[in-house]
Design an enzyme around this catalytic site. Sequence first.
Site, short mmCIF file in Angstrom:
data_model
loop_
_atom_site.label_atom_id
_atom_site.label_comp_id
_atom_site.label_asym_id
_atom_site.label_seq_id
_atom_site.Cartn_x
_atom_site.Cartn_y
_atom_site.Cartn_z
CB THR A 199 31.70 -31.82 44.33
OG1 THR A 199 31.68 -31.77 42.91
CG2 THR A 199 30.29 -31.94 44.84
CE LYS A 242 26.61 -31.07 33.31
NZ LYS A 242 27.71 -30.13 33.05
CG ASP A 246 26.56 -26.82 34.05
OD1 ASP A 246 26.49 -25.96 34.94
OD2 ASP A 246 27.38 -27.76 34.08
NE ARG A 306 34.37 -38.13 33.45
CZ ARG A 306 35.21 -37.69 34.38
NH1 ARG A 306 36.51 -37.74 34.18
NH2 ARG A 306 34.73 -37.18 35.52
CE LYS A 341 29.24 -25.67 37.37
NZ LYS A 341 29.14 -26.50 36.15
CG ASP A 377 29.66 -10.27 35.46
OD1 ASP A 377 29.84 -9.18 36.06
OD2 ASP A 377 30.28 -10.59 34.43
O1 C5P Z 1 31.76 -37.51 33.70
P1 C5P Z 1 31.08 -37.16 35.00
O2 C5P Z 1 29.92 -38.06 35.34
O3 C5P Z 1 32.06 -37.02 36.14
O4 C5P Z 1 30.45 -35.71 34.71
C1 C5P Z 1 29.85 -34.95 35.72
C2 C5P Z 1 29.37 -33.65 35.17
O5 C5P Z 1 28.85 -32.88 36.25
C3 C5P Z 1 30.43 -32.79 34.50
O6 C5P Z 1 29.80 -32.10 33.42
C4 C5P Z 1 30.86 -31.84 35.58
O7 C5P Z 1 31.29 -30.60 35.05
C5 C5P Z 1 29.56 -31.64 36.34
N1 C5P Z 1 29.72 -31.22 37.73
C6 C5P Z 1 30.41 -31.95 38.69
N2 C5P Z 1 30.52 -31.50 39.97
C7 C5P Z 1 29.94 -30.35 40.32
C8 C5P Z 1 29.24 -29.60 39.37
C9 C5P Z 1 29.14 -30.07 38.07
O8 C5P Z 1 30.92 -33.03 38.38
N3 C5P Z 1 30.03 -29.94 41.58
#
Ligand code: C5P
Length: 235
Positions: free
Chosen positions: A121, A34, A61, A213, A63, A66
Amino acid sequence: MKTKDVIIACDFGSAEECLKFLDKFEGAERPFVKIGMELFYAAGPEIVKEIKRRGHPIFLDLKCHDIPNTVKKTMSVLSRLDVDMCNLHAAGTIEMMTAAVEGLTRPDGTRPLLIAVTQLTSTSEERMREQLLIDAPIGEVVIKYAMNAEKAGLDGVVCSPLEAGIVKRACGDKFLTITPGVRFADGEVGDQVRVTTPAKARSLGSDYIVVGRPITAADDPVAAYRRCVAEFLGE
Ligand code: C5P
């Protein structure tokens, strides 16, 4: 591209950092990647082309949100980058999403998968009510946005794994659910609040899990990725 998979969120601030990370996957597998706003704004279309050249499926991604005409033209540019999946905010309305599908569709009729963000979220029901004046329960808002996306011809939504089941019930089993907020049972939660494990996400109906992460910050990212795939796909 597999119909169910683990997508690694490559949230890096430069092309060099990202490619150094992907160099670790020099073996047989080419994980689904991603590319979010941070990496795209730092490194531009060139990083998309390079990751594609290395053989990774890509979820771009960005998002988008507009007016319909602007999103349509933007999608047509993104479509030429030959990514596998891209997204927009369902809050942009059915008209914006319909225009996006038109823009994304190539002259030969093919297009990348198009996914809608429902409610982030990070947005709580309280903030939605107080700041956005949306009074409905957050679950109802997610369902309504998912149904709007389906009506506009999109392929699925980004949502919490905890909402994947209700989205499938409302929009059908083929409507995709892409779910972040995934952690290993013995791992750090960090700033994610409502988390599930890879196995739980699968049992709740997620088609693709987005994991950042727990893989990118692991001592051995390749082992962490393989563990995630094994737990999610049961392979
Ligand atoms: O590091 P981690 O596993 O928390 O990364 C989650 C990824 O998913 C990040 O790139 C974050 O921007 C994305 N994301 C999220 N919650 C959302 C939409 C996207 O954590 N509702």
